[in-house]
Write a protein that holds these residues in place. Structure first.
Motif, PDB file in Angstrom:
ATOM      1  N   TYR A 134      19.561   6.423 -26.471  1.00  0.00           N
ATOM      2  CA  TYR A 134      18.295   7.103 -26.334  1.00  0.00           C
ATOM      3  C   TYR A 134      17.079   6.051 -25.890  1.00  0.00           C
ATOM      4  O   TYR A 134      15.930   6.552 -25.857  1.00  0.00           O
TER       5      TYR A 134
ATOM      6  N   THR B 226      15.962   5.562 -35.851  1.00  0.00           N
ATOM      7  CA  THR B 226      16.613   5.938 -37.027  1.00  0.00           C
ATOM      8  C   THR B 226      15.568   6.231 -38.037  1.00  0.00           C
ATOM      9  O   THR B 226      14.221   5.441 -37.967  1.00  0.00           O
TER      10      THR B 226
ATOM     11  N   ARG C 264      13.122   9.227 -36.479  1.00  0.00           N
ATOM     12  CA  ARG C 264      13.491  10.405 -36.090  1.00  0.00           C
ATOM     13  C   ARG C 264      12.561  11.645 -36.281  1.00  0.00           C
ATOM     14  O   ARG C 264      12.691  12.260 -37.018  1.00  0.00           O
TER      15      ARG C 264
ATOM     16  N   VAL D  10      14.463  15.916 -31.233  1.00  0.00           N
ATOM     17  CA  VAL D  10      14.165  14.776 -32.111  1.00  0.00           C
ATOM     18  C   VAL D  10      15.836  13.776 -31.333  1.00  0.00           C
ATOM     19  O   VAL D  10      16.952  14.316 -31.610  1.00  0.00           O
TER      20      VAL D  10
ATOM     21  N   ASP E  99      18.238  11.153 -32.098  1.00  0.00           N
ATOM     22  CA  ASP E  99      18.809  10.475 -33.583  1.00  0.00           C
ATOM     23  C   ASP E  99      19.964   9.551 -32.938  1.00  0.00           C
ATOM     24  O   ASP E  99      21.056   9.844 -32.635  1.00  0.00           O
ATOM     25  N   SER E 100      19.594   8.165 -33.095  1.00  0.00           N
ATOM     26  CA  SER E 100      20.293   7.202 -32.727  1.00  0.00           C
ATOM     27  C   SER E 100      21.753   6.939 -33.565  1.00  0.00           C
ATOM     28  O   SER E 100      22.632   6.518 -33.030  1.00  0.00           O
ATOM     29  N   GLU E 101      21.464   7.473 -34.779  1.00  0.00           N
ATOM     30  CA  GLU E 101      22.921   7.330 -35.747  1.00  0.00           C
ATOM     31  C   GLU E 101      24.022   8.128 -35.175  1.00  0.00           C
ATOM     32  O   GLU E 101      25.063   7.858 -34.933  1.00  0.00           O
ATOM     33  N   ALA E 102      23.387   9.477 -34.675  1.00  0.00           N
ATOM     34  CA  ALA E 102      24.341  10.322 -34.092  1.00  0.00           C
ATOM     35  C   ALA E 102      24.913   9.700 -33.046  1.00  0.00           C
ATOM     36  O   ALA E 102      26.182   9.663 -32.727  1.00  0.00           O
TER      37      ALA E 102
ATOM     38  N   SER F  43      22.246  16.881 -25.827  1.00  0.00           N
ATOM     39  CA  SER F  43      21.739  16.213 -27.201  1.00  0.00           C
ATOM     40  C   SER F  43      23.136  15.548 -27.547  1.00  0.00           C
ATOM     41  O   SER F  43      24.136  16.040 -27.619  1.00  0.00           O
TER      42      SER F  43
ATOM     43  N   SER G 240      23.701  14.563 -30.400  1.00  0.00           N
ATOM     44  CA  SER G 240      24.117  14.883 -31.752  1.00  0.00           C
ATOM     45  C   SER G 240      24.983  16.054 -31.977  1.00  0.00           C
ATOM     46  O   SER G 240      25.329  16.379 -33.062  1.00  0.00           O
TER      47      SER G 240
END
Length: 205
Positions: free
Chosen positions: A10, A42, A46, A84, A86-89, A122, A124
Motif C-alpha cells: 500500500y 497497521t 488503519r 481503509v 490494511d497492511s497486515e492483510a 482491495s 483485504s
C-alpha cells in the motif's frame, strides 16, 4: 550475498519502485531475492484513506519521478475516501503467494501493487488473491486458503519483525545482505543502473 526488498503493497513509492526491482532481479538471476512486507498501515494507521490528505499530491510526484501509472479504478477509490488500507492483510496475501512459489516473490509483489494502484482492488479481499493466483498459473484455491490461515498471519508478523531487525524505516528499501553485513542499495527511489553501480562497488571490495 542476496537482495532483500522491504516494501509495503500500500506504499505508493514501493509501487513506483516495482519496475526497477523487476529489472534488477532480471539482470541478476544469480542473486536470490527475499521480499519482506513492511507494515506501513497497521494499528492506529488503519484509517479511511481520506485521512491521508497528501495522497494525491504524493502520487503525482511518484508518477513524475518513476513513470508509474495510477489506474482510473484506483483514482475513484481515492476520490471516495472511505477505503481503509490494511497492511497486515496485504502482508498475509504476500505470504500466501510467496509460499506457493518463493522464487517468484518479486513478481507477486508487483502484482499486488498493480491490483491496488491500477485496478483499485482491495488487498483485504480473498477474490484479489484468487485473481492474482489464476493469472500466475497457481492453485488459486490453495492461495486463498493460505491467505486466511493462521500461518499467513504469523508470516506477516514475522515480516514486520524482520523489517524492524534490518533497521528499515521507510519503504521501499533494497538491501544487499552478505552474512551479518547489510548495505542499502536503494531507499524510496533509484534507477536500475544506479543500483547496478552500487552492487558492482560492493562486489569489487
Amino acid at each position: 550475498m542476496k537482495l532483500v526488498l522491504v516494501f509495503d503493497a500500500y506504499c505508493g513509492w514501493s509501487y513506483g519502485f516495482a519496475r526497477t526491482m523487476t529489472e534488477i532481479a532480471a539482470r541478476h538471476p544469480e542473486l536470490p531475492v527475499e521480499v519482506v512486507s513492511g507494515g506501513l498501515f497497521t494499528g492506529a494507521r488503519r484509517v479511511p484513506i481520506r485521512e491521508f490528505g497528501y495522497v494525491q499530491g504524493s502520487n503525482a510526484t511518484i508518477a513524475e519521478t518513476t513513470g508509474a501509472e495510477f489506474g482510473e479504478a484506483y483514482e475513484r477509490l481515492i476520490a471516495d475516501g472511505s477505503f481503509v488500507m490494511d497492511s497486515e492483510a496485504a502482508a498475509r496475501g504476500m505470504a500466501a503467494l510467496r509460499q506457493a512459489a518463493p522464487e517468484r516473490a518479486v513478481e507477486f509483489a508487483a502484482a499486488l501493487q498493480e491490483a491496488f494502484y491500477r485496478d483499485g482492488a482491495s488487498l483485504s479481499e480473498p477474490a484479489t488473491y484468487r485473481a492474482i493466483a489464476e493469472r500466475a498459473g497457481l492453485d488459486a484455491e490453495a492461495v486463498v486458503a493460505a491467505f486466511g490461515s493462521p500461518a499467513a498471519r504469523a508470516a506477516a508478523e514475522a515480516d514486520f519483525r524482520r523489517a524492524a531487525e534490518l533497521g528499515v524505516r521507510g519503504f521501499p528499501t533494497l538491501l544487499a545482505v552478505d552474512g551479518p553485513r547489510s548495505t542499502v542499495l536503494a531507499q524510496g527511489h533509484a534507477t536500475a543502473d544506479l543500483i547496478d553501480r552500487r552492487l558492482a562497488a560492493l562486489t569489487s571490495r
